[in-house]
Scaffold this motif. Structure first.
Motif: not given
Lengths: 113, 112
Positions: A35, A37, A41-43, A45
């Motif tokens: 992943y 990041q 921010r969010g992760l 995939h």
């Protein structure tokens, strides 16, 4: 204890160079995922490799998996400034894990323009 | 058209207070998760729900209580907040038969 441990913890390269990050884990797995990041921010995939696979490609990404050594590597070729981010490996164990991700500590990649 | 959304994005509160974080996904996924990312960026699973049923409950203080009113929503309520609860909390979801997870943008909780 952590399932995945990554090295290096931080990597600084120039645009156009390749970046290689490594991940080690401790228990048997069903699959291993990477992943990204971006800061704050969010992760997101990137790629999944199953335990019976040895290598997988996706665009500029190449992932290898060595289950005998319990290790994986992520190679980003021809890096770009936009690749600057933290990269995490995460494993999914077999059995009744309900897809739970066990994360490594992450590698902070900085790509200089 | 955000896939996984969380509210609020930032939460600053004092020790001892009770707060909630909400998560919603519009991907039609059956399984949702809460993860905690500490100051060293280490991510750890906290809870997971599948079709409103709790399936993963890691070693988390019982001050943390997840609730899933329906399979598109997973909320996290925290009682008696402590300084050590300061972290970024991420919600994620996963579709049936798949392994990759989709993460929300995170909620940065600061307890003062």
């Amino acid at each position: 204890s952590q399932q995945g441990e990554e090295d290096p913890q931080a990597l600084s390269i120039q645009e156009g160079e390749n970046a290689t990050m490594n991940c080690s884990y401790k228990t048997s797995i069903n699959n291993l995922q990477w992943y990204r990041q971006n800061s704050g921010r969010g992760l997101v995939h990137l790629i999944l490799i199953r335990s019976n696979e040895r290598e997988k490609h996706s665009g500029r990404l190449r992932v290898t998996l060595d289950t005998s050594k319990k290790s994986s590597s992520l190679l980003i070729t021809a890096s770009r400034a936009a690749d600057t981010a933290s990269y995490f490996c995460a494993t999914v164990s077999g059995g009744t894990s309900y897809g739970k991700l066990t994360f490594g500590q992450g590698t902070i990649l900085t790509v200089h323009p | 058209d955000t896939a996984v959304s969380q509210t609020p994005k930032y939460l600053v509160t004092q020790m001892g207070n009770d707060k909630s974080i909400k998560c919603e996904q519009n991907l039609g996924h059956d399984t949702m998760y809460w993860y905690k990312q500490d100051s060293k960026k280490f991510l750890k699973i906290m809870f997971s729900y599948n079709n409103k049923e709790l399936i993963i409950n890691e070693t988390v203080p019982n001050r943390f209580s997840p609730k899933s009113p329906d399979k598109a929503h997973l909320n996290l309520h925290i009682n008696s907040l402590e300084l050590g609860d300061s972290a970024v909390y991420f919600c994620a979801s996963r579709g049936a038969g798949a392994y990759e997870q989709y993460f929300g943008p995170g909620t940065r909780l600061t307890v003062t």
